[in-house]
Design a protein around this motif. Sequence first.
Motif, mmCIF file in Angstrom:
data_model
loop_
_atom_site.group_PDB
_atom_site.id
_atom_site.type_symbol
_atom_site.label_atom_id
_atom_site.label_comp_id
_atom_site.label_asym_id
_atom_site.label_seq_id
_atom_site.Cartn_x
_atom_site.Cartn_y
_atom_site.Cartn_z
ATOM 1 N N LEU A 36 0.725 -1.176 0.036
ATOM 2 C CA LEU A 36 0.137 0.105 -0.117
ATOM 3 C C LEU A 36 0.902 1.424 0.052
ATOM 4 C CD1 LEU A 36 -2.501 -1.198 2.608
ATOM 5 C CD2 LEU A 36 -3.174 -1.016 0.038
ATOM 6 N N PRO A 37 0.531 2.295 -0.615
ATOM 7 C CA PRO A 37 1.332 3.542 -0.649
ATOM 8 C C PRO A 37 1.361 4.041 0.889
ATOM 9 C CG PRO A 37 -0.977 4.059 -1.236
ATOM 10 C CD PRO A 37 -0.856 2.706 -1.318
ATOM 11 N N GLY A 38 2.554 4.535 1.261
ATOM 12 C CA GLY A 38 2.776 5.354 2.557
ATOM 13 C C GLY A 38 2.039 6.457 2.847
ATOM 14 N N HIS A 39 1.818 7.080 1.595
ATOM 15 C CA HIS A 39 0.715 8.411 1.871
ATOM 16 C C HIS A 39 -0.559 8.014 2.127
ATOM 17 C CE1 HIS A 39 -1.275 7.921 -1.929
ATOM 18 N NE2 HIS A 39 0.159 7.608 -2.620
ATOM 19 N N ALA A 40 -0.974 6.880 2.140
ATOM 20 C CA ALA A 40 -2.230 6.512 2.368
ATOM 21 C C ALA A 40 -2.785 6.458 4.041
ATOM 22 C CB ALA A 40 -2.558 5.160 1.820
ATOM 23 N N LEU A 41 -1.634 6.778 4.839
ATOM 24 C CA LEU A 41 -1.704 6.619 6.188
ATOM 25 C C LEU A 41 -2.626 7.573 6.600
ATOM 26 C CD1 LEU A 41 -0.838 5.697 9.068
ATOM 27 C CD2 LEU A 41 1.287 7.250 8.785
ATOM 28 N N PRO A 42 -2.719 8.757 6.340
ATOM 29 C CA PRO A 42 -3.591 9.570 7.060
ATOM 30 C C PRO A 42 -5.022 9.374 6.653
ATOM 31 C CG PRO A 42 -1.808 10.954 6.213
ATOM 32 C CD PRO A 42 -1.823 9.735 5.777
ATOM 33 N N ALA A 43 -5.125 9.110 5.363
ATOM 34 C CA ALA A 43 -6.756 8.826 4.882
ATOM 35 C C ALA A 43 -7.309 7.172 5.943
ATOM 36 C CB ALA A 43 -6.766 8.718 3.565
ATOM 37 N N TRP A 44 -6.256 6.395 5.863
ATOM 38 C CA TRP A 44 -6.786 5.120 6.537
ATOM 39 C C TRP A 44 -6.851 5.440 7.671
ATOM 40 C CZ3 TRP A 44 -3.196 2.657 10.045
ATOM 41 C CH2 TRP A 44 -3.592 1.440 10.553
ATOM 42 N N PHE A 45 -6.092 6.317 8.772
ATOM 43 C CA PHE A 45 -6.320 6.471 10.126
ATOM 44 C C PHE A 45 -7.788 7.174 10.125
ATOM 45 C CE2 PHE A 45 -5.263 8.970 14.129
ATOM 46 C CZ PHE A 45 -5.361 7.929 14.942
ATOM 47 N N ALA A 46 -7.881 8.323 9.680
ATOM 48 C CA ALA A 46 -8.923 9.098 9.307
ATOM 49 C C ALA A 46 -10.212 8.032 9.307
ATOM 50 C CB ALA A 46 -8.979 10.196 8.451
ATOM 51 N N GLY A 47 -10.412 7.206 8.497
ATOM 52 C CA GLY A 47 -11.243 6.467 8.146
ATOM 53 C C GLY A 47 -11.508 5.544 9.528
ATOM 54 N N VAL A 48 -10.383 5.215 10.045
ATOM 55 C CA VAL A 48 -10.755 4.249 11.129
ATOM 56 C C VAL A 48 -11.310 4.976 12.298
ATOM 57 C CG1 VAL A 48 -9.644 2.974 13.117
ATOM 58 C CG2 VAL A 48 -8.754 2.618 10.688
ATOM 59 N N LEU A 49 -11.047 6.346 12.510
ATOM 60 C CA LEU A 49 -11.716 6.987 13.437
ATOM 61 C C LEU A 49 -13.208 7.282 12.971
ATOM 62 C CD1 LEU A 49 -8.919 9.821 14.264
ATOM 63 C CD2 LEU A 49 -9.560 7.996 15.598
ATOM 64 N N ARG A 50 -13.401 7.609 11.784
ATOM 65 C CA ARG A 50 -14.563 7.927 11.272
ATOM 66 C C ARG A 50 -15.584 6.609 11.532
ATOM 67 N NH1 ARG A 50 -14.353 7.263 5.416
ATOM 68 N NH2 ARG A 50 -14.516 5.007 6.238
ATOM 69 N N ASP A 51 -15.101 5.463 11.219
ATOM 70 C CA ASP A 51 -16.177 4.226 11.449
ATOM 71 C C ASP A 51 -16.138 3.779 12.894
ATOM 72 O OD1 ASP A 51 -16.140 4.109 8.709
ATOM 73 O OD2 ASP A 51 -14.623 2.468 8.493
ATOM 74 N N GLY A 52 -15.186 4.141 13.714
ATOM 75 C CA GLY A 52 -15.271 3.848 14.995
ATOM 76 C C GLY A 52 -16.276 4.757 15.605
ATOM 77 N N MET A 53 -16.138 6.054 15.447
ATOM 78 C CA MET A 53 -17.123 7.111 15.821
ATOM 79 C C MET A 53 -18.721 6.818 15.266
ATOM 80 S SD MET A 53 -14.985 10.489 15.304
ATOM 81 C CE MET A 53 -13.367 10.604 16.045
ATOM 82 N N ALA A 54 -18.704 6.397 13.963
ATOM 83 C CA ALA A 54 -20.208 6.069 13.525
ATOM 84 C C ALA A 54 -20.831 4.790 14.297
ATOM 85 C CB ALA A 54 -20.069 5.647 12.080
ATOM 86 N N LEU A 55 -19.931 3.847 14.485
ATOM 87 C CA LEU A 55 -20.559 2.670 15.352
ATOM 88 C C LEU A 55 -20.968 3.175 16.789
ATOM 89 C CD1 LEU A 55 -17.867 0.084 14.549
ATOM 90 C CD2 LEU A 55 -20.371 -0.139 14.087
ATOM 91 N N THR A 56 -20.414 4.271 17.271
ATOM 92 C CA THR A 56 -20.754 4.551 18.544
ATOM 93 C C THR A 56 -22.103 5.489 18.489
ATOM 94 O OG1 THR A 56 -18.614 4.742 19.706
ATOM 95 C CG2 THR A 56 -20.267 6.345 20.490
ATOM 96 N N LEU A 57 -22.214 6.253 17.387
ATOM 97 C CA LEU A 57 -23.456 6.905 17.101
ATOM 98 C C LEU A 57 -24.632 5.988 16.812
ATOM 99 C CD1 LEU A 57 -21.957 9.845 15.036
ATOM 100 C CD2 LEU A 57 -23.212 10.107 17.284
ATOM 101 N N ALA A 68 -9.643 -0.738 12.408
ATOM 102 C CA ALA A 68 -8.727 -0.868 11.490
ATOM 103 C C ALA A 68 -8.382 -1.772 10.804
ATOM 104 C CB ALA A 68 -7.277 -0.530 12.581
ATOM 105 N N GLY A 69 -8.482 -2.988 11.182
ATOM 106 C CA GLY A 69 -8.337 -4.005 10.460
ATOM 107 C C GLY A 69 -9.188 -4.200 9.172
ATOM 108 N N ASP A 70 -10.461 -3.817 9.125
ATOM 109 C CA ASP A 70 -11.330 -3.887 8.255
ATOM 110 C C ASP A 70 -11.136 -2.450 7.123
ATOM 111 O OD1 ASP A 70 -12.998 -5.650 9.119
ATOM 112 O OD2 ASP A 70 -14.588 -4.577 10.229
ATOM 113 N N GLY A 71 -10.779 -1.514 7.698
ATOM 114 C CA GLY A 71 -10.189 -0.477 6.781
ATOM 115 C C GLY A 71 -8.986 -0.893 5.839
#
Length: 225
Positions: A36-57, A68-71
């Motif tokens: 995977l491209p290293g520059h994908a790190l910020p987008a992947w991590f942001a997606g982890v936070l988004r999905d975790g927060m969405a589950l809580t909501l 994180a694994g699903d992402g």
Amino acid sequence: MIPLIHDRLPGVLVFDVNETLTDMSPLADRLTDVGLPGHALPAWFAGVLRDGMALTLAGGRATFADVAGDGLRTLLARLAPAVDPEQAVSHVLDVFPRLPVRPDAVEGVRALHAAGHRLLTLTNGSAAGTRAVLDRAGIADCFEALLDVQQAGAWKPAPAAYAHAVRTAGVPAAEAMLVAVHPWDIDGAARAGLATAWVRREPGPYPSTMRPADVTAAGVAALAR
């Protein structure tokens, strides 16, 4: 730096972990290792936070590692379909307990502890991973409690997460301060009644739609000073 109303930090400081205390750049190398491209790190991590927060909501629950694994599996299916996804996920996530602590965070945590502040951590990650990181940095003994959102039953910035931290500390929310790099975390803590300190590691502005931090510092050492 914006001065605090009471001209001093509260006695209890609750630290976010990922990016606030840790340097997450080694994760980019792990992404590259699995195709995977290293520059994908910020987008992947942001997606982890988004999905975790969405589950809580939505009233759901999942661990940081599972989200994180699903992402990662989604990214691998798109960008590196020939790679074994389970081996790749394990290779990337295994680095979290080995992440380095930022030098300014080591200095600042030691200074704040020496000054008599009570220190806790509160992460959307895992308390066990936090302990491993802080042990390696030699500062775990500066913290009286290492907390994660699984214990709270809700990801930050849900009010229950911050309530868990102040309940553990045994103080009212107004007598604690969240220290974090993420404006959404600052906003959530402020709405939960905590004082807040924004660790501004990037040059971008603070979002105008979120509650502002009570104090801003370029790093944890600067906050301590």
